[in-house]
Write a protein that holds these residues in place. Structure first.
Motif: not given
Ligand SMILES: Cc1cc2nc3c(=O)[nH]c(=O)nc-3n(C[C@H](O)[C@H](O)[C@H](O)COP(=O)(O)OP(=O)(O)OC[C@H]3O[C@@H](n4cnc5c(N)ncnc54)[C@H](O)[C@@H]3O)c2cc1C
Lengths: 291, 792
Positions: A1-19, A38-42
């Motif tokens: 298993m290839q494991v990425p570096a530590p990373v936080e995760y958030e979920r956007a609720l709308s486009v404005d929220d993502a921005i 993105l995930l393979p690169m991570m």
């Protein structure tokens, strides 16, 4: 298993929220769409964002919509949805042609239009497809919404005009009744990236070529297109000799690298063969519609 | 075959579904990575980014300070335990962790043990290694140049990259045959470096119990017993305190024969931390550092009479062994069984010479359905025969028919001393041609050629050499290649069979039950197969080189026969008659001439454990053992035909049909045989068309992920057309020959021959694998490239 570096995760609720989140978290935050680039690169630790902002919940970015003579595709539309869409295959056969040979069903079920465009891999098939379709790209950010042409969208390998605090929301292109199109790709094995690929879009008026686009993937073509060949074709009679010459021009104007997929001379050769086949395919698709 | 046909319940041989599939198909297999022992820690390996570099210093202090790190191990630390280097399988040494230099990209440099896998991986980045980069040896052909950097300066007095020279056959006789032959064809060819790429990568969980000092190693090994003995010998650990368990294994193909540094590191990690340590490599680590296969640069020559009688064969091999000589070969044979390269043909003389060299690449050498280099040998001879056909303008099927060994020549001693046990070659080739509709295909090809379309038909006829092997000739590090088996019938007539060999997916739990069933008449579903645990199975060398059926299958058959022999005595005591008055009918003994009076195996088993009075000297219970030292190898064979279409404009090859006629002797379970053949054919298509590990001029591995190292999918594979002939082995108790690697050995030359045949209108004579679209196009331009180097 290839494991990425530590990373936080958030979920956007709308486009404005993502921005808003992108703005707040700064350039070390990244949107994640299908995650298939993105995930393979991570995992290989080639990418190490500090935070992922998941936009998979943004259902309003997932659509395929006819709007007059414009076809609009939301950024979160999956490859598999493009492949399955009746509207798309009627309007632009180049899209299902390409989608059928992009990656494999697992990748296609998750990978998105927005992710493909923003990943901007030099071999990205959809970049060539949208180049051939002369598409427009809608981008939203803290400074508002802008719509840019695919010409100039890519600023280099893996880089685009989309700023770190912006989100690509839509890709659109103008349709017309007799628009014919086709996509041709050679790969070492199914699911592999292209050794070379070419797509063509064509429409005739009174026997003359009234609209044409030639997209090229994986061969270092500026803006993923063969613009000299396009210019050469425009306004002329669609004859086999003309297509031969356009294919030769496309082959001459791209700039492929040698790599393990093949030497540059072979890729150049393929561009000629595939451009020719794509033009033929596009023409016959267009003629099928005229009848 | 349809699924229903496979759903049979045979007593003994026949189609039946695999017993092990109940758990595999439900995702309930138990692989090394599924193990989670209480208190288990996780290891990660720091690997070299360079192919060749001197290590000036390693600073582990920041990694040690990581809050979740329990231990950081370097080569320097291993040196204090005398474990920095371990013996290889071929009289060399292998670095567990680099001390002086790194010698290939991906070599192990340090090991971190931490509380979880993520922290272990994070801590690798905290280790600072100061490297002085050295020029690498990438091109095997330049390894012996005067100015080539010396890779193995750890070996006292070493001034070059030479490993060994070895030869076989009669050089003088061969030279004479060549001097007098009407036709001689020469062809250089590379069998490039490929990787077994099993679905499950390599890994281990090691636990040294600090109280009773017993070390248990769960690892992805094809040879648990051999590993246990080697751990005992190398590390000085007492063998009775060592247990190697090989649980479910997700594919081996030879990749899991050797002892990898990671296994040793998990053990050391457990000894240092007193806790279980898991190490599981990722995909790139597997592709970059574990045992590769092939990498033979071959110069072949074939001599023939003007009318196509093959007279002699000659080959010079440059063998790229990577940075350490760690091929898993029987001691006497540094090139494995390559010298069986005369293949299936009756010729007068042959000679081969093999030179092994070091390069800055991963070590290994026979993995991937290794057959101990029979793969390379078959490729060589089958390409040479096709080259000869091309020069003679003769149909390659006709040329083969003319030269195949005839049935009456068996047992046949080859010019290099192999004794082929049995064969009916022309029958197999004819059957393959009939299934293919060979003559019709040739007509179609002629019509297509006239239209500028490229269609190719390729044939390969192979003789496999499996079931290593007779102890007098074959050992690995001094351990004879004999295998044990125990059969025990429980009081109620159910049985357990314990094996030294270990399945990696071949279906042993079914086929070995069927072998014992065939002999004892006990239904296969009533026979449990135990394997892969040194505490619970007899000693033996494990599964590779298609040796399970020829060696352990024989041991199982003989042990089962001994059970039946004893059952006769017990039955005679029960029936109060003489043993000779009994007649065996699969599963029961009857009084001769009266089927109504007899005892079933279940009744006999109960009797053997009960109060029946047995004759003087006969002990109770019903069980037996056997250690089988095979008198000879077995020689499965087959005829393969491949049909391809090549797009003349894009140079892309598609395999239209593949016909495979295999003769592996009697088939224990035809469904499983077909599965083995299907898998091997896919392997062959992969090697022929896409698989390769090339290196760039800096020694970077260009096949280090599945985006770069391509393995075929179902879409590159046609619907396989299989056929069978049956020629039993005269020396195996059940006539069985083994089939695990036949298709991998036999199929690549069929595909390559087909592609070269398709390209005949372009005058193409040869192009090295893999025949990717780019390589085929280059060949059409008259300039195929070297596939072992980066494409320019
Ligand atoms: C095995 C494999 C084979 C493949 N083969 C091909 C192929 O043959 N041809 C081909 O064209 N592609 C191929 N791909 C790529 C595939 O199409 C990806 O899915 C696609 O490139 C990325 O889409 P995604 O939604 O997964 O993006 P993600 O991986 O989620 O994101 C990619 C990048 O785009 C950014 N991003 C995503 N969405 C947005 C947005 N709306 N606005 C701004 N930034 C955004 C992310 O931050 C990230 O930097 C392959 C991928 C794999 C894994």
């Amino acid at each position: 298993m290839q494991v990425p570096a530590p990373v936080e995760y958030e979920r956007a609720l709308s486009v404005d929220d993502a921005i808003e989140r992108l703005t707040r978290l700064g350039p070390e935050a990244r949107l994640v769409a299908g995650g298939h680039s993105l995930l393979p690169m991570m995992k290989l630790r080639l990418a190490r964002p500090e935070c992922l902002i998941d936009i998979n919940g943004l259902a309003d970015l997932s659509f395929i919509r006819r709007d007059g003579n414009v076809l609009r595709i939301g950024a979160m539309t999956r490859h598999s949805e493009l492949l399955a869409s009746q509207v798309i295959s009627e309007v632009a056969k180049i899209i299902p042609d390409a989608e059928a040979v992009i990656a494999d069903p697992i990748v296609r079920n998750r990978g998105t239009v927005g992710g493909s465009m923003c990943q901007a891999d030099p071999a990205e098939d959809l970049s060539a497809v949208f180049a051939a379709l002369d598409a427009m790209v809608e981008i939203r950010g803290p400074r508002g919404t802008r719509v840019v042409s695919v010409n100039g969208f890519h600023t280099g390998p893996y880089s685009t005009v989309v700023e770190p605090d912006e989100i690509l929301t839509e890709v659109s292109f103008v349709t017309q009744k007799n628009l014919g199109s086709a996509y041709e790709k050679v790969e070492r094995r199914v699911g592999d990236w292209a050794i070379a690929a070419a797509g063509a879009v064509i429409a005739l008026q009174d026997g003359k070529i009234q609209r044409v686009g030639i997209g090229l993937a994986a061969v270092g073509a500026p803006d993923f297109r063969a613009s000299r060949a396009e210019a050469y074709l425009l306004g002329k009679d669609a004859t086999p000799d003309l297509f031969d010459e356009a294919a030769r021009m496309a082959s001459a104007e791209c700039n492929p690298n040698s790599d393990q997929r093949g030497p540059s001379a072979y890729k150049r050769h393929l561009v000629e063969v595939l451009t020719r086949r794509a033009l033929d395919g596009a023409l016959s698709n267009s003629k099928g519609k005229a009848n | 075959m349809t699924t229903t046909e496979n759903q049979a319940n045979p007593i003994g041989f026949g189609r039946m579904l695999r017993k092990e599939d109940a758990r595999f198909l439900r995702g309930k297999g138990n692989y090394v990575d599924d193990l989670n022992l209480p208190g288990m820690l996780h290891g990660a390996v720091l690997r070299s980014p360079y192919a060749h570099a001197r290590i000036k210093s390693i600073d582990i202090s920041a990694a040690q300070a990581h809050p979740k790190v329990k231990a950081v191990i370097t080569g320097e630390i291993l040196e204090t335990l005398n474990l920095a280097w371990i013996p290889s399988l071929s009289h060399d040494v292998v670095a567990v962790l680099a001390t002086d230099k790194v010698r290939f990209q991906g070599q192990e440099v340090a090991f971190v043990v931490a509380e979880d896998r993520y922290s272990a991986r994070d801590a690798l980045e905290l280790i600072e290694v100061d490297y002085e980069v050295l020029p690498p040896v990438v091109d095997a052909k330049k390894a012996l140049d005067k100015d080539a950097p010396v890779i193995r300066d750890d070996i006292a007095g070493k001034v070059d990259n030479f490993i060994f020279d070895w030869e076989s056959g009669d050089k003088a006789a061969t030279d004479e045959v060549f001097a007098n032959a009407a036709i001689v064809v020469n062809q250089d060819m590379l069998y490039p470096r490929v990787h077994p790429a099993p679905m499950e990568t390599c890994g281990a969980v090691a636990y040294m119990d600090p109280i009773d000092q017993k070390l248990t190693i769960y690892s992805t090994t094809q040879a648990p017993h051999a590993h246990r003995t080697l751990y005992a010998l190398v590390a000085g650990l007492p063998e009775h305190k060592l247990r190697v368990v090989s649980p479910d294994i997700g594919g081996g193909f030879g990749n899991k024969v050797g002892i990898y540094p990671g296994y040793v590191l998990a053990i050391v990690g457990s000894i240092l931390t007193k806790r279980p340590v898991k190490w599981m490599e990722d995909r790139s680590e597997n592709l970059m550092s574990t045992s590769f296969a092939r990498d033979y640069h071959m110069k072949g020559s074939i001599a023939a009479s003007a009318d196509g009688k093959i007279l002699g064969l000659r080959v010079d091999v440059l063998a790229d062994h990577g940075a350490f000589n760690n091929t898993a070969q029987p001691t006497k044979f540094p090139a494995g069984f390559f010298h069986v390269f005369t293949g299936s043909y009756d010729l007068m003389a042959a000679h081969c010479s093999v030179r092994g060299v070091y390069t800055n690449k991963a070590p290994g050498g026979v993995a991937y359905a290794c057959s101990f280099r029979v793969t390379e040998a078959v490729y060589l001879v089958e390409r040479m025969v096709d080259r000869l056909a091309q020069e003679l303008k003769m149909d390659p099927a006709e040329l083969r028919m003319k030269n195949l060994l005839r049935p009456e020549q068996f047992p046949y001693t080859s010019p290099t001393g192999w004794e082929y046990d049995s064969g009916e070659y022309p029958r197999a080739l004819r059957l393959a041609m009939d299934i293919a509709g060979y003559e019709e295909l040739r007509k179609e090809q002629a019509q297509k050629r006239a239209k500028g379309e490229l269609m190719g038909i390729g044939i390969s006829f192979f003789t496999e050499t499996v079931g290593a092997g007779p102890k007098r000739h074959m050992d690995i590090l001094g351990l004879g290649m004999a295998d044990g088996c125990e059969v025990r019938v429980h009081p109620t007539g159910k049985a357990v069979v314990r094996l030294s060999v270990q399945s990696q997916g071949q279906g042993h739990e079914t086929t070995f039950a069927q072998i014992v069933s065939e002999v004892t008449g006990i239904p296969p579903e009533d026979i449990d197969v135990v394997h892969g645990d040194t505490d619970n199975t007899p000693f033996g060398l494990g599964t590779y080189g298609s040796r399970s059926t020829p060696v352990s299958g024989a041991a199982a058959a003989i042990a089962a026969r001994r059970v039946v022999d004893k059952a006769r005595i017990v039955a005679s005591a029960m029936l109060e008659c003489a043993p000779e008055d009994l007649e065996w009918e699969k599963g029961r003994f009857n009084i001769k001439g009266d089927k109504s009076v007899g005892k079933t195996m279940a009744e006999i088993a109960l009797g053997a454990h009960g109060t029946v009075e047995l004759p003087e000297g006969v002990e109770g219970h019903l069980n037996a053992e056997c250690v089988y030292d095979p008198p000879n190898l077995t020689y499965p064979f087959g005829a393969y035909i491949c049909v391809v279409d090549v797009d003349p404009a894009t140079a892309k090859v598609s395999v239209r049909r593949f016909i495979a006629v295999d003769d592996c002797g009697p088939r224990i379970n035809p469904m499983i045989v077909e599965g083995q053949v299907h898998g091997g054919l896919a392997d062959g298509v992969g090697m022929a068309l896409m698989e390769v590990i090339a290196f760039d001029e800096d020694g970077n591995n260009l096949g280090a992920s599945f985006m770069d190292y391509l393995i075929p999918t179902s879409l590159e594979c046609p619907s396989w057309e299989t056929g069978a002939t049956v020629t039993p082995s005269p020396h195996h108790p059940l006539g069985l020959k083994g089939v695990g690697e036949s298709a991998t050995v036999g199929s690549p030359p069929a595909v390559v021959n087909a592609v070269i045949d398709a390209l005949a209108p372009y005058g193409v004579k040869h192009a090295d694998m893999p025949l990717t679209p780019a390589q085929v196009w280059q060949a059409m331009q008259g300039a195929p490239y070297r596939t072992d180097l980066a494409i320019q």
